[in-house]
Design an enzyme around this catalytic site. Structure first.
Site, short mmCIF file in Angstrom:
data_model
loop_
_atom_site.label_atom_id
_atom_site.label_comp_id
_atom_site.label_asym_id
_atom_site.label_seq_id
_atom_site.Cartn_x
_atom_site.Cartn_y
_atom_site.Cartn_z
N ARG A 215 -3.84 19.68 23.75
CA ARG A 215 -3.88 18.30 23.25
C ARG A 215 -2.64 17.99 22.41
O ARG A 215 -2.20 16.85 22.35
CB ARG A 215 -5.11 18.09 22.35
CG ARG A 215 -6.44 18.13 23.07
CD ARG A 215 -7.53 17.58 22.15
NE ARG A 215 -8.87 17.96 22.57
CZ ARG A 215 -9.61 17.32 23.48
NH1 ARG A 215 -9.11 16.27 24.10
NH2 ARG A 215 -10.82 17.71 23.78
N GLY B 239 -10.06 12.88 23.39
CA GLY B 239 -8.80 12.70 24.14
C GLY B 239 -7.92 11.55 23.70
O GLY B 239 -6.71 11.58 23.91
N GLU C 262 -9.21 4.81 25.77
CA GLU C 262 -9.52 6.09 26.43
C GLU C 262 -8.22 6.77 26.85
O GLU C 262 -7.19 6.11 27.04
CB GLU C 262 -10.41 5.77 27.64
CG GLU C 262 -10.80 6.91 28.54
CD GLU C 262 -11.63 8.01 27.89
OE1 GLU C 262 -11.15 8.58 26.89
OE2 GLU C 262 -12.71 8.33 28.41
N ASP C 263 -8.27 8.09 26.97
CA ASP C 263 -7.07 8.80 27.41
C ASP C 263 -6.82 8.62 28.90
O ASP C 263 -5.71 8.34 29.33
CB ASP C 263 -7.14 10.30 27.03
CG ASP C 263 -8.40 11.01 27.56
OD1 ASP C 263 -9.29 10.35 28.14
OD2 ASP C 263 -8.49 12.24 27.38
N ASP D 33 -10.82 8.41 35.17
CA ASP D 33 -10.79 9.31 36.34
C ASP D 33 -11.90 8.88 37.30
O ASP D 33 -11.76 7.88 38.00
CB ASP D 33 -10.94 10.75 35.82
CG ASP D 33 -10.75 11.81 36.87
OD1 ASP D 33 -9.92 11.62 37.77
OD2 ASP D 33 -11.41 12.86 36.79
N PHE E 266 -4.14 17.60 37.59
CA PHE E 266 -4.72 17.74 36.26
C PHE E 266 -3.62 17.72 35.22
O PHE E 266 -2.71 18.55 35.24
CB PHE E 266 -5.56 19.01 36.15
CG PHE E 266 -6.53 18.93 34.99
CD1 PHE E 266 -7.72 18.22 35.12
CD2 PHE E 266 -6.23 19.50 33.78
CE1 PHE E 266 -8.60 18.10 34.05
CE2 PHE E 266 -7.10 19.39 32.70
CZ PHE E 266 -8.29 18.69 32.84
N VAL E 267 -3.69 16.74 34.32
CA VAL E 267 -2.62 16.54 33.34
C VAL E 267 -3.11 16.85 31.93
O VAL E 267 -4.29 16.69 31.63
CB VAL E 267 -2.04 15.11 33.42
CG1 VAL E 267 -1.43 14.87 34.78
CG2 VAL E 267 -3.11 14.06 33.12
N ASP F 41 -6.73 17.39 27.15
CA ASP F 41 -6.88 18.84 27.06
C ASP F 41 -7.25 19.48 28.39
O ASP F 41 -7.70 18.82 29.32
CB ASP F 41 -8.02 19.17 26.08
CG ASP F 41 -9.40 18.87 26.68
OD1 ASP F 41 -9.61 17.73 27.13
OD2 ASP F 41 -10.24 19.79 26.75
P1 IMP Z 1 -14.29 10.29 34.06
O1 IMP Z 1 -15.62 10.17 33.39
O2 IMP Z 1 -14.35 11.14 35.30
O3 IMP Z 1 -13.59 8.98 34.30
O4 IMP Z 1 -13.41 11.19 33.14
C1 IMP Z 1 -12.90 10.77 31.96
C2 IMP Z 1 -12.63 11.98 31.09
O5 IMP Z 1 -12.31 13.14 31.85
C3 IMP Z 1 -11.41 11.73 30.24
O6 IMP Z 1 -11.76 11.17 29.02
C4 IMP Z 1 -10.84 13.11 30.09
O7 IMP Z 1 -11.38 13.73 28.95
C5 IMP Z 1 -11.26 13.88 31.30
N1 IMP Z 1 -10.19 14.00 32.31
C6 IMP Z 1 -10.13 13.46 33.54
N2 IMP Z 1 -8.99 13.78 34.18
C7 IMP Z 1 -8.30 14.56 33.33
C8 IMP Z 1 -7.02 15.23 33.41
O8 IMP Z 1 -6.26 15.16 34.39
N3 IMP Z 1 -6.65 15.93 32.31
C9 IMP Z 1 -7.44 16.05 31.19
N4 IMP Z 1 -8.62 15.44 31.07
C10 IMP Z 1 -9.06 14.72 32.14
MG MG Z 2 -11.46 15.87 27.92
#
Ligand code: IMP
Ligand code: MG
Length: 182
Positions: free
Chosen positions: A167, A46, A101-102, A105, A154-155, A161
């Site tokens: 992407r 990402g 990081e992208d 979340d 969800f973005v 992606d």
């Molecule tokens: P976390 O482990 O829940 O913090 O999630 C991090 C990963 O979830 C990011 O690196 C993304 O790949 C994916 N992610 C979380 N929210 C989104 C979203 O809104 N769009 C796309 N990918 C997301």
């Molecule tokens: Mg992802």
């Protein structure tokens, strides 16, 4: 045919992304001006566009390395189980690490990665995320640098992606729920 029709709303245009990423690069360049061995660690996949742009706005010498982790599968929320798919190529012993990081979340991914890397004796570890969704956090983790705070939707685009698509959209937009509810 085009991807645009799956987007409900454009959140950040190419111009807005460019301005914000430039500001982050300038800030990191100032904060790390006196540091030796700075490593930008892109979390694949990402962060690939963000890292490419951010690194060109960083004016101090730095290394670039990558890790890949997965937690999502094909859904839109974290499974909580993190798996390292690709580890760093080089040592971070004594280095100042910036995880790029992208989106932050739930925090599962970065919580796991910071714990994994901190036992390798880096001089410091900080987190730079393009997007931050603080409402969704379940782990006590926060970004040292972030581009934008985003609402709980969800973005996609600019590296982010849904099921490996979107992407390559040059902007960030909210995906129409009907696309992932199918
Ligand atoms: P976390 O482990 O829940 O913090 O999630 C991090 C990963 O979830 C990011 O690196 C993304 O790949 C994916 N992610 C979380 N929210 C989104 C979203 O809104 N769009 C796309 N990918 C997301
Ligand atoms: Mg992802």
């Amino acid at each position: 045919m085009g991807m645009d029709r799956d987007i409900a709303e454009v959140l950040y245009s190419e111009e807005e992304l460019k301005r914000r990423v430039a500001a982050l690069g300038a800030q990191i360049s100032r904060d790390y001006a006196d540091k030796e061995d700075v490593v930008l660690v892109g979390i694949l996949r990402g962060s690939y566009i963000f890292l490419a742009d951010l690194s060109r706005y960083i004016t101090i010498p730095c290394r670039i390395d990558f890790m890949a982790a997965s937690s999502y599968g094909k859904g839109t929320s974290s499974s909580g189980q993190i798996e390292i798919k690709k580890d760093l190529s080089d040592s971070i012993n004594g280095a100042h690490v910036i995880l790029v990081e992208d989106i932050l979340d739930s925090g599962n991914t970065l919580d796991y990665l910071t714990k994994t890397l901190s036992v390798r004796n880096p001089a410091s570890i900080r987190i730079c995320t393009l997007l931050d969704k603080p409402e969704r956090r379940t782990k006590p983790i926060s970004a040292d640098y972030y581009g934008f705070l985003v609402p709980d939707a969800f973005v996609v685009g600019y590296g982010l992606d849904f099921a490996e698509k979107y992407r390559n959209l040059p902007y960030i937009g909210i995906l129409k729920p009907e696309v992932y509810e199918k």
